[in-house]
Design an enzyme around this catalytic site. Sequence first.
Site: not given
Lengths: 294, 1002
Positions: A87-88, A107, A154, A182, A283
């Site tokens: 998802e990120d 990431r 983030r 988040h 996620c």
Amino acid sequence: MAGLSSSSSGGGGGGGWSLGRCSHAVVRALPESLRQHALRIEKGQEVDFARAEREHQLYVAVLKSKLGLQVLELPADESLPDCVFVEDVAVVCEETALITRPGAPSRRKEVDAMKKALESLNLNIIEMTDENATLDGGDVLFTGREFFVGLSKRTNQRGAEILADTFKDYAVSTVPVYDSLHLKSFCSMAGPNLIAIGSTEAAQKTLKTMQQMSDHRYDKLTVPDDAAANCIYLNIPGKGHVLLHRAPEEYPESAKVFEKLKDHMLIPITNTEMEKVDGLLTCRSVLINKTSEL
Amino acid sequence: MTTEVGPETEVKKESEQLGADAVNEKREEATESQENQKSEKTLSEEAQSTPSPELATQSSPSSQKKEKDPPEGKGISRFIPPWLKKQKSYSLVEPKDEAKKKPVEERQAAEERESQLPEDIAQPKGNLEEATIESQQETKKNDKEEEKHSVSSADTQPAKEDNKESEAEKVANEQEEQQKVEEKRETKEVQTAEIKLEKAPQKALKKIKTVPCKVMLLDGTEYSCDLEKRAKGQVLFDKVCEQLNLLEKDYFGLLFQDNSDQKNWLDSSKEIKRQIRSLPWLFTFNVKFYPPDPSQLTEDITRYFLCLQLRQDIASGRLPCSFVTHALLGSYTLQAELGDYDSEEHNNHYISEFQFAPNQTKEMEDKVVELHKTHRSLTPAQADSHFLENAKRLSMYGVDLHHAKDSEGVDIMLGVCANGLLIYKDRLRINRFAWAKILKISYKRSNFYIKVRPAELEQFESTIGFKLPNHRAAKRLWKVCVEHHTFYRLVSPEQPPKAKFLTLGSKFRYSGRTQAQTQQASNLIDRPAPYFERTSSKRVSRSLDGAPVGITDQSLLRDFSAATVGPAGDIVFAGEAVGQTKLKNGEGRDVNGSPTKIPQLELTQDEKNNSLRVNGENIYVRHSNLMLEDLDKTQDNLLKHQASISELKRNFMESTPEPRPNEWEKRRITPLSLQTQGSSHETLNIVEEKQQAEVGIEETVVIDEINRGKMQAVTGAGETRKVEHLSKKDSSSLSSDSSSSSSSSSESEDEVVGEYQPHHRAAEDIIREEQEENEDAKRKEECATKVIQSVETVQEGSKVTVEHTQVTAKALAQENAVAIKTGEKNVMEEGKQDLRAEDEEEQLKINGDGSHVDIDVVPQIICCSEPPVVKTEMVTISDATQRTEISTKEVPIVQTETKTITYESPQFDGSSGGDAGVLLSAQTITSESVSTTTTTHITKTVKGGVSETRIEKRIVITGDADIDHDQALAQAIKEAKEQHPDMSVTRVVVHKETELAEEGEE
């Protein structure tokens, strides 16, 4: 002359209420490195990898078999311990996909596989290349009418700007995220006009902010546990409202709240292991609604 | 008291319109007003018991001229300000004998007067002319217009009227003791009212000048027409809508571009000329209020125009959309304009002629074509509807963006929309204030403030400030907010601010229909769907073609002006230059006028004993204030708000810790040498006005009550006096002032300026002190203003001036009351004192205090993009016995108007002779509210055994051109009168300075 006009919905363009419509999903297998190296806010129990895998397989099975989505399963990459949390790395809205620049440097490479997968789906791909921008998809809440972007560790302002540039049709509002990883660590959409929200003060405060920022009025579904407020709402032809939520064994009180949703097909999902590394239900998938093959 | 206000305001308005032959006009005006007064007086006699003044006027036998026909009269009566109507109630209450006495004399005088001024009559001008013309035009035109007009104007008037009437009653009661005075006053008032009626007919005689006018329509075509020079915005707007066959027109408006390329909405209720100033009469017809749900519009034609607007918005980038949305909307556009896709007819190039997006790509065009194919069989109207259904969901649909900075200087955008105010930073929404949350919207200079309700867990309201690029931008934003709030959120337009004394501010309100009202009206539309041709949007897009990506529609406007004006260089759009004389309607002249009745301003001859004395105060609206939802704020709240505002302001102006200078303070910048010399006064004015150019400030005047009587017991009064400063002034200076009415304009200006000088010197020290004392005052800027009040000039009938200055920092209301009481007792004879509240004089005084000069002002001025054109006007209506004289002067340097209007009761009291008098005591009381500072200065003097208590009030209002001077003035006078019922107003001085460009925005 008055009547003839509003055959709303149009063609899906500037649309609003396509929330939950979904034909495809992208998921990714979890690498063993997750157990040791996945990022986590605070050290806690060790991840039972085998169990984590089982949970994930169940998750994918629900999407694929139970809901009939076309699921693209990306292989795990051991060098990317968090790669299961797809998802990120991408925000998809309608025909457009924004490949993000995750806030955690470790990431960043996760985007490559995702980009290929989305390209294969013929989406309009926008990449976030600005080196000053960071954005995790977990900070992006799309309500069907607008975006809320949590400014967190983030995700920064610049990342939010790029998201706003990408999805010009929609208002993009920023909300500060303080205590959580988040924005969606304590909220998510549980229905077309329904925001599931945790009970903590921070969560409630954030909801108020969002409500103030919005021209629309949302209903809220408050659940006792912040983590349980992260659920997945889908609107599947033939199945109607579908809600994937945390299992009663994990969050019994919150599950009771979900169970009051009479119109929803409720699917409890267990997520104990992933949660140890801050992974919640949303996620692990990127949901896509392909309306045409143009 | 309103009486005095009447003539002033009238004159004031007209003075703004004056052209080169202003002097003549003024004179004429004065004449007219006198006539009018006269006739009104007659009216009052006859119509004492007649409830409807209009009717009375029409039937007035005394008018020797042709009677105006009833409809005309009505139309004109509409234009009579409510405060004039109020006077009717006066006449009802008041005794008649006084009125009866007058008419004969006046009539005679009037006749004389008239014979003297034949030319003037032949050249009528002024506001009423406009009004007349307008009403004539309207009658000519269809009834709708008439309705419309009455809607807009009628909406606002009733309330005022009521207000005034009740006020009048109240006043009447108070006045019972003072019948004499009142009688006189009343007579005056009545006369004033008549002015308007009389004037209108004469205007009609004049030729009507027209100005060519062009309007860029949404389909890219141009509409041209000739407009009467003084036509209001509504006239043009209605014409355009008629041309377009558009009934649901409330969503639309006309834009014009000001000198700094900013777009401004033409205010329907105001004269075009006054709004656009010297700009060409070029407008664009645009959507002003985007319907949140276009499907609820009644007519397809309305939706069509909305579509055209949105296509412009999209193509220009003002309405951002995604690629997919661009393509989808484009495909609906094709369907609406070209019909079904035809593979033969629609080759690959057909689409390139349309512009769907700011940066249109081949890929997008392909997508558009693909989608176009899917719309087969959609009718144009259906395609438009689909277009709108998608467009309305765009987040920036209907959002009017304004550049601003937050309190930390960060660039942001403020978006005004149907639901409220949106705050953006770099395309991200960072905050939103729904209308429901906003308690108050205000602006001050270039700052824009919103006061919001406390959040759930908070206790206090908060005020949030934003910094706009300049004052005009702040005002523009404020107006847009007022309009949007009214249109979308209210059921019916809010009445202009009630005549609350402490809430003076811009009177601007949205006067059109609200969305609710227009929807209601739309439901009543009963006509077959009008046929209209959908002109291809190609034309529009072509005009945009040359423009760079991201063009705003300003560029469109530019194109337009370039195209139309450029080629046709001989077309002069400058309003006045082009004006043609046309006699549109001759009927109007007869409306009411009986030339034989020549009213006199100075009916006061018999009333020597009345100590009618109006002493000037300045009302300084420095802060425009809109209380959208809590109109009943107490003064405390206002002050609180003010405090927070000044707090914010300080934040904004960190670089300049000192508050910005107000109008007065700015004047201090002017070198003293300039001020002292009468000959250099012009220069002085220029300088001053330049400084003020950026900040639209209006000073309205003054009120004052003076009660004077013989103090019999006061023989030893001299001992108790607290005279700080007493000086005699050469009478010549004063006389010059009062005689300025008859002197040329330049002279009068000289006098005004020159006269201040002495005061300045005298007051200087004191001013400084007081300022220091006030250092902690929340609104430091106003210190100077306050100080000003401490200086008074007293002009005795014998031309002796007593100048005394007393500063009492801590004035108490009680003291005030006492003083009044004293005055009451002592009223034996109404003295005639001439109190000159010379605003400018006082301004000069301020000059002495340099400490408050805010450097900030200067750069601001420099930044002013206005062309250096100055218009300075000075209107002085002075002692009635001298007849009213108005001088005007134009100095083409800075766009600013300065007007001083003095209105005072006619005669001096002979009793005081040449004595300067002895000042017994003096005190100054200052009170502040959000937008005004009121300083009350009470002095007691003894002259030749006559004690006199004089209260001088100065009210300073700072603000922009929106301020309702009439109302402010009337209010102030009323207030003063209520406070001191036993005293009378002897003099009112209005000093008004207006930035011309500022008004242009209205």
